[in-house]
Design a protein around this motif. Structure first.
Motif, short mmCIF file in Angstrom:
data_model
loop_
_atom_site.label_atom_id
_atom_site.label_comp_id
_atom_site.label_asym_id
_atom_site.label_seq_id
_atom_site.Cartn_x
_atom_site.Cartn_y
_atom_site.Cartn_z
N THR A 36 0.83 -1.20 0.00
CA THR A 36 0.00 0.00 0.00
C THR A 36 0.87 1.25 0.00
O THR A 36 0.63 2.20 -0.76
CB THR A 36 -0.92 0.01 1.23
OG1 THR A 36 -1.76 -1.14 1.20
CG2 THR A 36 -1.79 1.27 1.26
N ILE A 37 1.89 1.25 0.84
CA ILE A 37 2.79 2.40 0.91
C ILE A 37 3.60 2.54 -0.37
O ILE A 37 3.77 3.64 -0.92
CB ILE A 37 3.72 2.26 2.13
CG1 ILE A 37 2.90 2.21 3.43
CG2 ILE A 37 4.73 3.42 2.18
CD1 ILE A 37 3.73 1.92 4.66
N ALA A 38 4.11 1.40 -0.88
CA ALA A 38 4.96 1.44 -2.07
C ALA A 38 4.20 1.96 -3.29
O ALA A 38 4.70 2.82 -4.03
CB ALA A 38 5.51 0.04 -2.36
N VAL A 39 3.00 1.44 -3.52
CA VAL A 39 2.22 1.88 -4.69
C VAL A 39 1.87 3.36 -4.58
O VAL A 39 1.93 4.11 -5.56
CB VAL A 39 0.95 1.02 -4.83
CG1 VAL A 39 0.02 1.60 -5.89
CG2 VAL A 39 1.31 -0.42 -5.18
N THR A 40 1.51 3.80 -3.37
CA THR A 40 1.20 5.21 -3.17
C THR A 40 2.39 6.08 -3.50
O THR A 40 2.26 7.12 -4.18
CB THR A 40 0.77 5.47 -1.71
OG1 THR A 40 -0.37 4.66 -1.41
CG2 THR A 40 0.41 6.93 -1.50
N GLU A 41 3.58 5.67 -3.06
CA GLU A 41 4.78 6.47 -3.33
C GLU A 41 5.11 6.48 -4.81
O GLU A 41 5.51 7.52 -5.36
CB GLU A 41 5.95 5.89 -2.53
CG GLU A 41 5.83 6.11 -1.03
CD GLU A 41 7.04 5.60 -0.28
OE1 GLU A 41 7.93 4.99 -0.92
OE2 GLU A 41 7.11 5.79 0.95
N GLY A 87 -0.32 12.68 1.94
CA GLY A 87 0.14 12.12 3.20
C GLY A 87 -1.00 11.80 4.14
O GLY A 87 -1.04 10.73 4.76
N VAL A 88 -1.94 12.73 4.27
CA VAL A 88 -3.08 12.51 5.16
C VAL A 88 -3.94 11.35 4.64
O VAL A 88 -4.40 10.51 5.42
CB VAL A 88 -3.92 13.80 5.29
CG1 VAL A 88 -5.22 13.51 6.03
CG2 VAL A 88 -3.12 14.86 6.03
N THR A 89 -4.15 11.29 3.33
CA THR A 89 -4.93 10.20 2.76
C THR A 89 -4.28 8.86 3.04
O THR A 89 -4.94 7.88 3.42
CB THR A 89 -5.08 10.39 1.24
OG1 THR A 89 -5.71 11.64 0.98
CG2 THR A 89 -5.90 9.27 0.63
N LEU A 90 -2.96 8.80 2.86
CA LEU A 90 -2.24 7.56 3.13
C LEU A 90 -2.35 7.18 4.60
O LEU A 90 -2.55 6.00 4.94
CB LEU A 90 -0.77 7.70 2.74
CG LEU A 90 0.13 6.47 3.01
CD1 LEU A 90 -0.39 5.25 2.27
CD2 LEU A 90 1.57 6.76 2.63
N LEU A 91 -2.24 8.17 5.50
CA LEU A 91 -2.35 7.88 6.92
C LEU A 91 -3.73 7.33 7.28
O LEU A 91 -3.86 6.43 8.11
CB LEU A 91 -2.07 9.13 7.75
CG LEU A 91 -0.60 9.50 7.96
CD1 LEU A 91 -0.49 10.81 8.73
CD2 LEU A 91 0.13 8.39 8.71
#
Length: 332
Positions: free
Chosen positions: A240-245, A266-270
């Motif tokens: 999830t983090i990798a694809v977002t980045e 950043g807020v969306t990912l959090l």
């Protein structure tokens, strides 16, 4: 003392440390240690309170220290082997997918992003290689202590995973991997959402190893389920983090209307990580309860009892607590 007093104190200390660094500009190694390591330690205290409230917590320290000091260097070595294998498998796939998308006449910028060898390398490294390496070795902190019961194995494994998590959190939040310490806030908050990630994986695999060692019926099946579950949960989190980045990095080259606001991303990912983290923490507690009762964490109906008002209230409290750091970021 109520059995949940220690987890509450741990959570409060974590939030106070983050608040001190955020609002008071406190620059202290001790405060950074609490901010980065408080969340996984709180998760360990919470699952211990649910699984075995009478347990002397000092019995968990050897496994925690093994997970913090012995496992990380071994993970780095095993990580390298898995990484070499991953590169060999990913390169041909990236080339084939580029040819396919070129034939479909997709948008060139998007094709370049999605078929970049570095994109595949990054996603596979984070979402596949790292979970395989870490989930293979974290349970050593429990296995080396030769637990005598399934509860011991699960909690020793959770403690080893927590020790590993503390060291990894500190490595990222202090800038050892990222460079400047300016990254400490997003890294600390993001990793706080996954307080139970390392504990649940190591706990389940250690329990599975105990089942095999004790020659329990279907022990190998339990170990297989535990390992696949640990890697899958870890992989979904990292992925999830990798694809977002990856998507965020290529947003300026893709005309799809994606926002360029880093804070919004950043807020969306959090928020997404808070939801995933709450589910994982709940799974950690449910697995601990199943092991405590002498049942498999993978048995049908492991959610029994959550229809009670107390269970719903506890779940809502955990969910709300994990969303507190997200609220702080939004306000800032």
């Amino acid at each position: 003392m109520n059995r949940f007093t220690a987890p509450v104190i741990g959570l409060a200390a974590t939030l106070v440390a983050i608040g001190a660094m955020l609002f008071l500009d406190v620059d202290s190694v001790l405060v950074l240690l609490v901010a980065a390591g408080g969340a996984p330690l709180t998760a360990l205290l919470l699952v211990t309170a649910v699984t075995d409230p009478a347990r002397e917590r000092r019995r968990l320290w050897p496994s925690l220290l093994l997970g913090a000091l012995v496992v990380p260097p071994l993970v780095i070595l095993l990580h390298g082997g898995f990484l070499a294998l991953g590169i060999g498998l990913v390169t041909p796939f990236a080339e084939a997918s580029r040819e396919l998308l070129d034939e479909l006449r997709a948008q060139r910028a998007l094709v370049d992003l999605l078929t970049s060898g570095w994109t595949y390398f990054f996603i596979v490294e984070v979402a596949v290689v790292a979970p395989l390496a870490e989930e293979s070795l974290k349970p050593l902190g429990a296995v080396l202590r030769r637990p005598r019961t399934g509860v011991d194995a699960f909690l020793f494994g959770a403690a080893a995973g927590t020790g590993f998590a503390v060291i990894e959190n500190l490595a990222y939040a202090s800038g050892w991997f990222w460079g400047p310490m300016s990254y400490w806030l997003p890294v600390s908050l993001g990793r706080m959402m996954g307080a139970g990630i390392h504990a649940v994986g190591a706990g389940l695999v250690a329990w599975g190893v105990f089942r095999v060692r004790s020659r329990a019926e279907r022990g190998w099946r339990d170990l297989g389920r535990a390992f696949v579950t640990a890697v899958a949960v870890h992989g979904v989190w990292n992925g999830t983090i990798a694809v977002t980045e990856v998507v965020y990095a290529g947003r300026s080259e893709i005309s799809s209307g994606l926002s360029d606001d880093a804070a919004a991303w950043g807020v969306t990912l959090l928020v997404v990580l808070a939801i995933l983290g709450t589910l994982v923490l709940g799974a950690l507690l449910l697995a601990g309860r199943s092991v405590r009762d002498g049942r498999s964490p993978f048995r049908p109906g492991m959610l029994e009892g959550l229809e009670r008002p107390q269970g719903v209230a506890a779940w809502a409290l955990i969910s709300t607590t994990l969303l507190v750091p997200v609220t702080i970021v939004v306000l800032v």
